[in-house]
Structures are given as structure tokens and as C-alpha cells.
Design a protein around this motif. Structure first.
Motif, PDB file in Angstrom:
ATOM      1  N   TYR A   1       0.803  -1.489  -0.063  1.00 17.46           N
ATOM      2  CA  TYR A   1       0.089  -0.340   0.466  1.00 17.46           C
ATOM      3  C   TYR A   1       0.593   0.983  -0.091  1.00 17.46           C
ATOM      4  O   TYR A   1       1.166   2.450  -0.591  1.00 17.46           O
ATOM      5  CB  TYR A   1      -1.181   0.272   1.017  1.00 17.46           C
ATOM      6  CG  TYR A   1      -2.169  -1.143   1.355  1.00 17.46           C
ATOM      7  CD1 TYR A   1      -2.751  -1.386   0.436  1.00 17.46           C
ATOM      8  CD2 TYR A   1      -1.986  -2.402   2.340  1.00 17.46           C
ATOM      9  CE1 TYR A   1      -3.905  -1.962  -0.159  1.00 17.46           C
ATOM     10  CE2 TYR A   1      -2.775  -3.701   2.417  1.00 17.46           C
ATOM     11  CZ  TYR A   1      -4.150  -3.535   0.622  1.00 17.46           C
ATOM     12  OH  TYR A   1      -4.152  -3.839   1.008  1.00 17.46           O
ATOM     13  N   LYS A   2       1.982   1.118   1.499  1.00 14.53           N
ATOM     14  CA  LYS A   2       3.088   2.020   0.676  1.00 14.53           C
ATOM     15  C   LYS A   2       3.386   2.779  -0.483  1.00 14.53           C
ATOM     16  O   LYS A   2       3.430   3.712  -0.997  1.00 14.53           O
ATOM     17  CB  LYS A   2       3.574   2.368   2.467  1.00 14.53           C
ATOM     18  CG  LYS A   2       4.999   3.880   2.231  1.00 14.53           C
ATOM     19  CD  LYS A   2       6.567   3.093   2.782  1.00 14.53           C
ATOM     20  CE  LYS A   2       6.989   4.217   3.027  1.00 14.53           C
ATOM     21  NZ  LYS A   2       8.148   3.911   3.769  1.00 14.53           N
ATOM     22  N   ALA A   3       3.478   2.058  -1.045  1.00 16.07           N
ATOM     23  CA  ALA A   3       4.329   1.758  -2.533  1.00 16.07           C
ATOM     24  C   ALA A   3       3.176   2.340  -3.343  1.00 16.07           C
ATOM     25  O   ALA A   3       3.873   3.158  -4.896  1.00 16.07           O
ATOM     26  CB  ALA A   3       4.590   0.126  -3.195  1.00 16.07           C
TER      27      ALA A   3
ATOM     28  N   PRO B   1      -1.467  -3.864   9.065  1.00 17.61           N
ATOM     29  CA  PRO B   1      -1.482  -2.843   9.089  1.00 17.61           C
ATOM     30  C   PRO B   1      -0.441  -2.093   8.835  1.00 17.61           C
ATOM     31  O   PRO B   1      -0.679  -0.615   8.581  1.00 17.61           O
ATOM     32  CB  PRO B   1      -2.031  -3.111  10.460  1.00 17.61           C
ATOM     33  CG  PRO B   1      -2.343  -4.600  10.807  1.00 17.61           C
ATOM     34  CD  PRO B   1      -1.247  -5.268   9.738  1.00 17.61           C
ATOM     35  N   ASN B   2       0.728  -1.790   9.399  1.00 16.52           N
ATOM     36  CA  ASN B   2       1.578  -0.762   9.404  1.00 16.52           C
ATOM     37  C   ASN B   2       2.108  -0.069   7.997  1.00 16.52           C
ATOM     38  O   ASN B   2       2.102   0.832   7.588  1.00 16.52           O
ATOM     39  CB  ASN B   2       3.000  -1.623   9.734  1.00 16.52           C
ATOM     40  CG  ASN B   2       3.538  -1.771  11.764  1.00 16.52           C
ATOM     41  OD1 ASN B   2       2.675  -1.595  12.201  1.00 16.52           O
ATOM     42  ND2 ASN B   2       4.098  -3.160  11.203  1.00 16.52           N
ATOM     43  N   ASP B   3       2.165  -1.377   6.966  1.00 18.09           N
ATOM     44  CA  ASP B   3       2.348  -1.320   5.539  1.00 18.09           C
ATOM     45  C   ASP B   3       0.386  -0.132   5.168  1.00 18.09           C
ATOM     46  O   ASP B   3       1.218   1.302   4.840  1.00 18.09           O
ATOM     47  CB  ASP B   3       1.763  -1.805   4.847  1.00 18.09           C
ATOM     48  CG  ASP B   3       2.346  -1.655   3.286  1.00 18.09           C
ATOM     49  OD1 ASP B   3       2.449  -0.497   2.640  1.00 18.09           O
ATOM     50  OD2 ASP B   3       1.794  -2.246   2.669  1.00 18.09           O
TER      51      ASP B   3
ATOM     52  N   GLU C   1      -0.411   7.782   5.710  1.00 13.33           N
ATOM     53  CA  GLU C   1       0.486   8.865   6.492  1.00 13.33           C
ATOM     54  C   GLU C   1       1.018   9.606   5.277  1.00 13.33           C
ATOM     55  O   GLU C   1       0.725  11.136   4.676  1.00 13.33           O
ATOM     56  CB  GLU C   1       1.811   8.995   6.807  1.00 13.33           C
ATOM     57  CG  GLU C   1       1.146   8.845   8.144  1.00 13.33           C
ATOM     58  CD  GLU C   1       2.525   7.388   9.127  1.00 13.33           C
ATOM     59  OE1 GLU C   1       3.627   7.539   8.331  1.00 13.33           O
ATOM     60  OE2 GLU C   1       2.446   7.466  10.148  1.00 13.33           O
ATOM     61  N   ILE C   2       0.897   9.242   3.752  1.00 12.08           N
ATOM     62  CA  ILE C   2       1.398   9.757   2.529  1.00 12.08           C
ATOM     63  C   ILE C   2       0.522  10.413   2.286  1.00 12.08           C
ATOM     64  O   ILE C   2       0.001  11.708   1.450  1.00 12.08           O
ATOM     65  CB  ILE C   2       1.605   8.755   1.640  1.00 12.08           C
ATOM     66  CG1 ILE C   2       3.430   8.297   1.771  1.00 12.08           C
ATOM     67  CG2 ILE C   2       1.756   8.930   0.183  1.00 12.08           C
ATOM     68  CD1 ILE C   2       3.648   6.962   0.796  1.00 12.08           C
ATOM     69  N   LEU C   3      -1.113  10.202   2.341  1.00 11.32           N
ATOM     70  CA  LEU C   3      -2.150  10.814   1.809  1.00 11.32           C
ATOM     71  C   LEU C   3      -2.591  11.805   2.771  1.00 11.32           C
ATOM     72  O   LEU C   3      -2.805  12.602   1.826  1.00 11.32           O
ATOM     73  CB  LEU C   3      -3.668   9.449   2.151  1.00 11.32           C
ATOM     74  CG  LEU C   3      -3.301   8.294   1.606  1.00 11.32           C
ATOM     75  CD1 LEU C   3      -4.721   8.126   1.476  1.00 11.32           C
ATOM     76  CD2 LEU C   3      -2.822   8.385  -0.351  1.00 11.32           C
TER      77      LEU C   3
END
Length: 277
Positions: free
Chosen positions: A14-16, A46-48, A54-56
Motif C-alpha cells: 500500500y505504501k508503494a 496494518p503498518n503498511d 500518512e502519505i495521503l
């Protein structure tokens, strides 16, 4: 500001996806909840998820959009296929609560010669069985091109579904430019007329998102084949009018064009240049 992104792969996490979106100048994106041609879903870390959220937040992204797999057919003649659609969508909506206040888009399905009205009843029944008052996700019906026995090729059909859903506040529409053009709504020569017709039948308050695609096929072809922006029968001039239209310009736009990241970056750059801030 033009809120625009493209379809991104969740395979890297997800972060990617958030990082990929930033790398191409996007401020939103769409992703499949699971294998688009199957049923397997990626385990949620959950961490991802937190890293993506946070990026959003930090980059003031517009609402992200999840897309149901193509294998779902909520109005199939086969009860097992309908049960599968219900099971997958119910699970998807539970997973979407990791991403509060997002959109979840799905193709209404094909009635497979049962008749449109029967198909619509099946779709309504499924939605009424899985939507929950506490969910934060808005479920979007996608406008369809009308190939085969697809339900949702007309605004009237989508309206019937929306009217039948008890928790109508959890529902909306995703307007696909390729699909509506292929279905016979002339957004090239009569954009105002199409928008006014949508407003009269469904209501613009129910329009939450736009799939921004050119079309490989001519008007009213019912083919549903997407083309890169400016390379199809809709064309860049009409698409420029769409993203700048006073009744549409505030919405998030999601590219589903046949491109990789580099190509989407070029499309996004081009669209930002023709968008009037």
C-alpha cells in the motif's frame, strides 16, 4: 487543483502505491482490492496501511478508489456466481474500513438473458444484504458500455438500482467516459446535455468519481475498449472540456488507460497543463 491519478498495482504494498502516485504527479489513485480475474486478496499489513494513510494525509490526496474484481457478477443466472459476488464484496467492504471514507467501485454485472429487471433486482438484493450503517466506504456503481447483457448502460438502469438500496446514503456513481460514450451518450458534441440528463435522472449529488478514458471505438459502439488520452475517438479537446466543466472539475479523475507508470505520468502532466485553475 486537478485531482487525478491512475490505476496502480497493490502487489508491492500500500505504501508503494502512494509513492508511485507521487512519482508521476498524481494526487489520488485506484487499485484492485484483489486479483482482478480471481478471488485471492493480499493480506493486509496494518503498518503498511498506516504508512499509506500518512502519505495521503501529508500530500493532501483526494479520495482513493478501490475497484472490485472483474469476476464479480451480482446478477448472474447462476446462484453460486451471485453468492460468490456477495461473499467477495462483503469481505472487500470490511477490508476497506482500513482506509476510512474511501470509494469502492464495481461493475453492476450481466443478466445473461434473464432480462434487465431481474438483473437489477439481484443487484439490489445483494447490496441490501451487505451494506452496513456504520461503514465509511461509499459504494459506486460504474456506468457501463452496454456490451452483451450488461446492466448499467443507461442512467435509468443505475437509478433503479440506487432507488432500491435501503442505505442509499452509502451509494453513488462512477462515470466512465469511455463507457458512456460507447453506450451512446455524446460527451464529445453534447457534454452539457449528457450532464443535464444525468442530473435529471440520477442527480449530480450522486456522482462521486470519474474514470477518465479515451475510447478505441466509435460513438455508440458498445465495445468498451479504453485508449490513451487524446489517441481515441473522444479526443483531447473533449476530455479537456470534461475536466474543466464547472459541474465536474471538483471530482477526482482516475485514468484506466492502457499505459505503464511512465505513460500515465505523461498523461497526467498533459492534463494538468490543460486544466484551468
Amino acid at each position: 487543483m486537478l485531482n487525478i491519478g491512475c490505476h496502480l498495482s497493490v502487489s508491492k504494498g500500500y505504501k508503494a502505491m502512494g509513492e508511485d502516485a507521487l512519482s508521476i504527479g498524481a494526487n489520488t489513485f485506484q487499485f484492485f482490492t484483489r486479483n482482478p480475474r480471481g478471488s485471492k486478496a493480499k493480506d493486509i499489513d496494518p503498518n503498511d496501511v498506516v504508512a499509506l494513510l500518512e502519505i495521503l494525509k501529508e500530500n493532501k490526496f483526494a479520495t482513493i478508489l478501490a475497484h472490485a474484481p472483474y469476476t464479480l457478477n451480482a446478477c448472474s443466472a447462476d446462484v453460486k456466481t451471485r453468492d460468490f459476488a456477495r461473499m467477495i464484496m462483503e469481505d472487500d467492504l470490511k477490508r476497506m474500513e482500513f482506509f476510512p471514507n474511501s470509494f469502492y467501485n464495481f461493475h453492476p454485472g450481466s443478466h445473461v438473458k434473464q432480462g434487465t429487471q431481474i438483473g437489477i433486482e439481484y443487484i439490489i438484493n445483494m447490496l441490501n444484504s451487505i451494506l452496513k450503517p456504520e461503514q465509511t466506504t461509499t459504494v459506486l456503481l460504474e456506468t457501463m458500455a452496454g456490451k452483451g447483457t450488461e446492466v448499467g448502460r443507461t442512467f435509468e438502469e443505475l437509478k433503479q438500482i440506487l432507488d432500491g438500496v435501503t442505505l442509499d446514503g452509502k451509494m453513488g456513481v462512477c462515470f466512465d467516459t469511455c463507457h458512456v460514450y460507447d453506450a451512446g451518450y455524446d460527451i464529445v458534441n453534447n457534454l452539457d446535455g449528457v450532464i443535464n440528463e444525468f442530473d435529471k435522472i440520477i442527480g449530480l449529488d450522486k456522482l462521486y468519481a470519474i474514470h477518465l478514458n479515451d475510447s478505441k471505438n466509435p460513438f455508440e459502439s458498445h465495445k468498451d475498449r479504453h485508449e490513451t488520452i487524446g489517441e481515441g475517438s473522444i479526443g483531447i479537446e473533449a476530455i479537456t472540456r470534461i475536466i474543466n466543466h464547472p459541474k465536474l472539475r471538483h471530482l477526482p479523475f482516475y485514468l484506466e488507460t492502457p499505459n505503464e507508470l511512465e505513460g500515465h505520468a505523461k498523461e497526467i502532466k498533459m492534463l494538468r497543463e490543460v486544466y484551468i485553475d
